[in-house]
Scaffold this motif. Sequence first.
Motif, mmCIF file in Angstrom:
data_model
loop_
_atom_site.group_PDB
_atom_site.id
_atom_site.type_symbol
_atom_site.label_atom_id
_atom_site.label_comp_id
_atom_site.label_asym_id
_atom_site.label_seq_id
_atom_site.Cartn_x
_atom_site.Cartn_y
_atom_site.Cartn_z
ATOM 1 N N LYS A 123 0.829 -1.200 0.000
ATOM 2 C CA LYS A 123 0.000 0.000 0.000
ATOM 3 C C LYS A 123 0.864 1.251 0.000
ATOM 4 O O LYS A 123 0.569 2.241 -0.683
ATOM 5 N N ALA A 124 1.954 1.238 0.760
ATOM 6 C CA ALA A 124 2.851 2.392 0.825
ATOM 7 C C ALA A 124 3.443 2.703 -0.544
ATOM 8 O O ALA A 124 3.500 3.865 -0.966
ATOM 9 N N LEU A 125 3.887 1.670 -1.261
ATOM 10 C CA LEU A 125 4.456 1.880 -2.594
ATOM 11 C C LEU A 125 3.415 2.445 -3.549
ATOM 12 O O LEU A 125 3.701 3.335 -4.351
ATOM 13 N N LEU A 126 2.196 1.946 -3.465
ATOM 14 C CA LEU A 126 1.118 2.411 -4.331
ATOM 15 C C LEU A 126 0.818 3.886 -4.092
ATOM 16 O O LEU A 126 0.724 4.684 -5.029
ATOM 17 N N GLU A 127 0.676 4.269 -2.828
ATOM 18 C CA GLU A 127 0.359 5.663 -2.507
ATOM 19 C C GLU A 127 1.528 6.596 -2.846
ATOM 20 O O GLU A 127 1.332 7.704 -3.344
ATOM 21 N N ALA A 128 2.743 6.142 -2.572
ATOM 22 C CA ALA A 128 3.916 6.962 -2.883
ATOM 23 C C ALA A 128 4.036 7.186 -4.385
ATOM 24 O O ALA A 128 4.297 8.305 -4.851
ATOM 25 N N ALA A 129 3.842 6.123 -5.157
ATOM 26 C CA ALA A 129 3.949 6.248 -6.608
ATOM 27 C C ALA A 129 2.886 7.180 -7.163
ATOM 28 O O ALA A 129 3.152 7.985 -8.065
ATOM 29 N N GLY A 130 1.667 7.102 -6.625
ATOM 30 C CA GLY A 130 0.608 7.996 -7.073
ATOM 31 C C GLY A 130 0.921 9.448 -6.791
ATOM 32 O O GLY A 130 0.613 10.337 -7.606
ATOM 33 N N THR A 131 1.538 9.703 -5.647
ATOM 34 C CA THR A 131 1.943 11.075 -5.310
ATOM 35 C C THR A 131 3.030 11.558 -6.247
ATOM 36 O O THR A 131 3.000 12.690 -6.738
ATOM 37 N N LEU A 132 3.996 10.697 -6.519
ATOM 38 C CA LEU A 132 5.119 11.074 -7.367
ATOM 39 C C LEU A 132 4.658 11.421 -8.774
ATOM 40 O O LEU A 132 5.156 12.377 -9.388
ATOM 41 N N ARG A 228 14.921 6.067 -6.471
ATOM 42 C CA ARG A 228 15.133 6.080 -5.022
ATOM 43 C C ARG A 228 14.039 5.312 -4.286
ATOM 44 O O ARG A 228 14.288 4.704 -3.231
ATOM 45 N N LEU A 229 12.832 5.323 -4.861
ATOM 46 C CA LEU A 229 11.722 4.605 -4.234
ATOM 47 C C LEU A 229 11.926 3.094 -4.305
ATOM 48 O O LEU A 229 11.456 2.359 -3.431
ATOM 49 N N VAL A 230 12.629 2.619 -5.314
ATOM 50 C CA VAL A 230 12.840 1.176 -5.479
ATOM 51 C C VAL A 230 13.512 0.576 -4.251
ATOM 52 O O VAL A 230 13.202 -0.549 -3.844
ATOM 53 N N ARG A 250 9.643 -5.410 -7.680
ATOM 54 C CA ARG A 250 9.320 -4.010 -7.371
ATOM 55 C C ARG A 250 9.647 -3.102 -8.555
ATOM 56 O O ARG A 250 8.873 -2.210 -8.895
ATOM 57 N N ILE A 251 10.790 -3.328 -9.178
ATOM 58 C CA ILE A 251 11.159 -2.545 -10.360
ATOM 59 C C ILE A 251 10.104 -2.716 -11.450
ATOM 60 O O ILE A 251 9.648 -1.744 -12.058
ATOM 61 N N LYS A 252 9.694 -3.952 -11.692
ATOM 62 C CA LYS A 252 8.700 -4.230 -12.729
ATOM 63 C C LYS A 252 7.371 -3.554 -12.400
ATOM 64 O O LYS A 252 6.762 -2.896 -13.263
#
Length: 299
Positions: A123-132, A228-230, A250-252
């Motif tokens: 969930k954290a990766l999803l929300e962070a990516a959406g913000t980015l 950096r998020l990876v 995660r990269i994919k």
Amino acid sequence: MAFEPPRRLVRALGETAPDADGWLEKLPETARQAVALRELTVERVQVPGGRSSLVVLVRRADGTPAVLKLAPPRARPESERAALAHWNGLGAVQLLEPFTTEGVLLLERLHPDVSVRSLPEAKALLEAAGTLRRLWVVPPGDHAFETVAERTGRQAEAMRVTAASEPQVAVLVDAALAAREELLAAPPEHRLLHGTFRQSKVLAGERTPWLAVGPDPVVGECAFDLARLVRDRVEDLIASPSGSATTRRRIKRLAESLDVDQDRLRGWTLFRAVESGVRALRVGREKDAELLLEFAGWL
């Protein structure tokens, strides 16, 4: 109120360079002047705070909660101000004052102790990516932001110097520098990037659930920002027996969700991990260096 800089800030600034300009020494008086000029009421200094600025929780004269941020010239606060003004609250914290004081920013108050890092990893990766994604806009035509080529050029030179005296990192440094050269040959886009994006840079807000803070803006391709998020939660990745496979997945996943080329994301992830690891080694943070360089070896 005494504006004592947190230990984390003092230690981090000491790692990068001595306080040649006396910024830390002058910080308490600078903070008092900034508070008085804006007629602010101080609640508390944020502790442990960041590694490049003093963050003070305040209230404006009308009672509105806000954040007063004071940063030294080496942290490029005027570049941060310009980026936040250009984003104008879209995906990022909002500037609250039209006038400027060098090295001082008055910002919208978010929830400083609640970042997306508090969420489960997926969930954290999803929300962070959406913000980015919301931050990746065309930069102003007359911008003075540093480019990815310029920033990584400085970093590359420092990496070469360290590798000359630390031969155990030479192979990784060579691979990272080769990846950089290839990536810079044909960047697919030029966007305004956060520059230092990770989960802890995304805080809970009131206007929208999550907003980015603390940019060190740079102009270049989106894969550089995403790299950096990876490696977020790298200590968990290293501790996991499936850390290498998790990193590849995660990269994919991140590349596909944000329409970024996987190979370019992998290349920038390698460069940024090696650069951070070598820098940690240079300033004596050996545990951090070991984690980052082991992670880089998976790429």
